[in-house]
Scaffold this motif. Structure first.
Motif, mmCIF file in Angstrom:
data_model
loop_
_atom_site.group_PDB
_atom_site.id
_atom_site.type_symbol
_atom_site.label_atom_id
_atom_site.label_comp_id
_atom_site.label_asym_id
_atom_site.label_seq_id
_atom_site.Cartn_x
_atom_site.Cartn_y
_atom_site.Cartn_z
ATOM 1 N N GLU A 30 -8.065 -0.028 -1.364
ATOM 2 C CA GLU A 30 -8.564 -1.365 -1.701
ATOM 3 C C GLU A 30 -7.410 -2.297 -2.067
ATOM 4 O O GLU A 30 -7.408 -3.475 -1.684
ATOM 5 C CB GLU A 30 -9.549 -1.264 -2.868
ATOM 6 C CG GLU A 30 -10.070 -2.601 -3.394
ATOM 7 C CD GLU A 30 -10.868 -3.380 -2.357
ATOM 8 O OE1 GLU A 30 -10.980 -4.605 -2.504
ATOM 9 O OE2 GLU A 30 -11.381 -2.762 -1.393
ATOM 10 N N LEU A 31 -6.410 -1.776 -2.783
ATOM 11 C CA LEU A 31 -5.233 -2.570 -3.133
ATOM 12 C C LEU A 31 -4.481 -2.988 -1.871
ATOM 13 O O LEU A 31 -4.049 -4.142 -1.750
ATOM 14 C CB LEU A 31 -4.310 -1.769 -4.057
ATOM 15 C CG LEU A 31 -2.994 -2.452 -4.447
ATOM 16 C CD1 LEU A 31 -3.242 -3.759 -5.181
ATOM 17 C CD2 LEU A 31 -2.138 -1.515 -5.297
ATOM 18 N N LYS A 32 -4.352 -2.061 -0.937
ATOM 19 C CA LYS A 32 -3.684 -2.372 0.332
ATOM 20 C C LYS A 32 -4.442 -3.471 1.082
ATOM 21 O O LYS A 32 -3.835 -4.383 1.655
ATOM 22 C CB LYS A 32 -3.591 -1.117 1.194
ATOM 23 C CG LYS A 32 -2.901 -1.353 2.531
ATOM 24 C CD LYS A 32 -2.801 -0.075 3.335
ATOM 25 C CE LYS A 32 -2.119 -0.325 4.679
ATOM 26 N NZ LYS A 32 -1.986 0.914 5.484
ATOM 27 N N ARG A 33 -5.748 -3.388 1.064
ATOM 28 C CA ARG A 33 -6.574 -4.394 1.738
ATOM 29 C C ARG A 33 -6.336 -5.788 1.129
ATOM 30 O O ARG A 33 -6.170 -6.774 1.851
ATOM 31 C CB ARG A 33 -8.051 -4.033 1.639
ATOM 32 C CG ARG A 33 -8.976 -4.977 2.409
ATOM 33 C CD ARG A 33 -10.430 -4.567 2.236
ATOM 34 N NE ARG A 33 -10.915 -4.890 0.909
ATOM 35 C CZ ARG A 33 -11.424 -6.072 0.558
ATOM 36 N NH1 ARG A 33 -11.519 -7.042 1.450
ATOM 37 N NH2 ARG A 33 -11.834 -6.285 -0.671
ATOM 38 N N LEU A 34 -6.308 -5.854 -0.192
ATOM 39 C CA LEU A 34 -6.080 -7.134 -0.874
ATOM 40 C C LEU A 34 -4.688 -7.683 -0.576
ATOM 41 O O LEU A 34 -4.510 -8.890 -0.380
ATOM 42 C CB LEU A 34 -6.269 -6.959 -2.381
ATOM 43 C CG LEU A 34 -7.696 -6.625 -2.852
ATOM 44 C CD1 LEU A 34 -7.723 -6.340 -4.345
ATOM 45 C CD2 LEU A 34 -8.646 -7.770 -2.508
ATOM 46 N N GLN A 35 -3.692 -6.800 -0.541
ATOM 47 C CA GLN A 35 -2.328 -7.224 -0.239
ATOM 48 C C GLN A 35 -2.224 -7.747 1.194
ATOM 49 O O GLN A 35 -1.553 -8.751 1.455
ATOM 50 C CB GLN A 35 -1.361 -6.054 -0.450
ATOM 51 C CG GLN A 35 -1.184 -5.667 -1.916
ATOM 52 C CD GLN A 35 -0.340 -4.407 -2.088
ATOM 53 O OE1 GLN A 35 -0.357 -3.516 -1.244
ATOM 54 N NE2 GLN A 35 0.387 -4.329 -3.182
ATOM 55 N N LEU A 36 -2.885 -7.055 2.115
ATOM 56 C CA LEU A 36 -2.862 -7.487 3.513
ATOM 57 C C LEU A 36 -3.567 -8.830 3.686
ATOM 58 O O LEU A 36 -3.123 -9.682 4.471
ATOM 59 C CB LEU A 36 -3.522 -6.429 4.402
ATOM 60 C CG LEU A 36 -2.660 -5.210 4.728
ATOM 61 C CD1 LEU A 36 -3.492 -4.132 5.406
ATOM 62 C CD2 LEU A 36 -1.480 -5.594 5.612
ATOM 63 N N MET A 37 -4.656 -9.025 2.954
ATOM 64 C CA MET A 37 -5.365 -10.301 3.025
ATOM 65 C C MET A 37 -4.469 -11.441 2.550
ATOM 66 O O MET A 37 -4.466 -12.537 3.132
ATOM 67 C CB MET A 37 -6.647 -10.236 2.195
ATOM 68 C CG MET A 37 -7.740 -9.359 2.796
ATOM 69 S SD MET A 37 -9.189 -9.187 1.736
ATOM 70 C CE MET A 37 -9.789 -10.896 1.707
ATOM 71 N N ALA A 38 -3.696 -11.179 1.492
ATOM 72 C CA ALA A 38 -2.769 -12.192 0.973
ATOM 73 C C ALA A 38 -1.664 -12.476 1.991
ATOM 74 O O ALA A 38 -1.288 -13.638 2.218
ATOM 75 C CB ALA A 38 -2.167 -11.725 -0.343
ATOM 76 N N GLU A 39 -1.154 -11.410 2.627
ATOM 77 C CA GLU A 39 -0.102 -11.581 3.631
ATOM 78 C C GLU A 39 -0.640 -12.285 4.874
ATOM 79 O O GLU A 39 0.077 -13.069 5.504
ATOM 80 C CB GLU A 39 0.479 -10.214 4.014
ATOM 81 C CG GLU A 39 1.298 -9.548 2.919
ATOM 82 C CD GLU A 39 2.547 -10.340 2.569
ATOM 83 O OE1 GLU A 39 3.047 -11.084 3.435
ATOM 84 O OE2 GLU A 39 3.024 -10.206 1.430
ATOM 85 N N ARG A 40 -1.888 -12.007 5.214
ATOM 86 C CA ARG A 40 -2.497 -12.675 6.372
ATOM 87 C C ARG A 40 -2.617 -14.180 6.108
ATOM 88 O O ARG A 40 -2.373 -14.997 7.006
ATOM 89 C CB ARG A 40 -3.874 -12.086 6.663
ATOM 90 C CG ARG A 40 -4.557 -12.685 7.894
ATOM 91 C CD ARG A 40 -5.905 -12.067 8.140
ATOM 92 N NE ARG A 40 -6.823 -12.303 7.045
ATOM 93 C CZ ARG A 40 -8.073 -11.820 6.992
ATOM 94 N NH1 ARG A 40 -8.524 -11.061 7.969
ATOM 95 N NH2 ARG A 40 -8.853 -12.082 5.956
#
Length: 208
Positions: A30-40
């Motif tokens: 879930e943390l990875k998903r949030l980080q990727l969303m921020a990077e996107r």
């Protein structure tokens, strides 16, 4: 998790271990998903900035060089790309391209043949050529990060909405079955004891 599960203590322990693993892995996912969303979001903003800058340069050229539409001057091939150097960047486990350098060559031209404003045009064309390449790289970055975000989101949903709930259901099902077996064993033991007691009493009565 597909298929039937064995209703025994060994299977129960296996399901419990699986549930523990899923619960430990899900927060990191879930943390990875949030980080990727921020990077996107960053990649999307960078892409829009490149597009806007290109539009601004095109506007500058149109505003300052209206004569381009009517001047009978050869302007093709004034600039050309001679080299592009790409690197790689790791963003939350996803490898994306990054532009390190663009080499743009200006074709030599005679000041006597072409008017003074061609200098301004050449600089703008050079800048816009570099930006077009930058935009393409940023598009690739955005696509790669978006794909990684989608994949990670699917995994989060798999764990949170499928694997964990199903494993909990399996554990509950096995526990109920084992509990029923224990109760049935107790009842059978009582029945057997009652029969043995009754047989013993009958035997004692016959002897008496």
């Amino acid at each position: 998790m597909a298929g039937k599960i064995a209703l025994n203590k060994s299977s129960l322990n296996k399901e419990k271990r699986s549930l523990k693993t899923f619960n430990q892995y899900l927060p990191a996912l879930e943390l990875k998903r949030l980080q990727l969303m921020a990077e996107r979001k960053k990649a999307e903003k960078a892409l829009e900035e490149a597009k806007l800058r290109i539009e601004q340069i095109e506007g500058d050229i149109a505003a300052q060089l209206p004569m381009l539409a009517c001047e009978d001057i050869v302007l093709e091939d004034l600039v050309k790309v001679t080299n592009i150097v790409l690197g790689e960047q790791n963003i939350v486990g996803t490898t994306v391209p990054m532009l390190e350098r663009v080499d743009v060559e200006v074709t030599p031209y005679s000041f006597l043949v072409r008017p003074h404003w061609v200098d301004f045009l050449v600089e703008k064309l050079k800048e816009m050529t570099e930006l077009h390449i930058e935009r393409q790289v940023r598009e690739l970055r955005y696509k790669e990060i978006s794909a990684a975000t989608k994949t990670t989101s699917q995994r989060v949903n798999l764990f949170s909405k499928v694997l964990i709930p199903q494993t909990r259901q399996n554990i509950a099902k096995i526990k109920i079955f084992l509990s029923d077996q224990d109760r049935a064993g107790v009842v059978n033991a009582k029945i057997s004891k009652s029969k043995m007691d009754a047989a013993a009493a009958a035997a004692a009565a016959e002897r008496g």
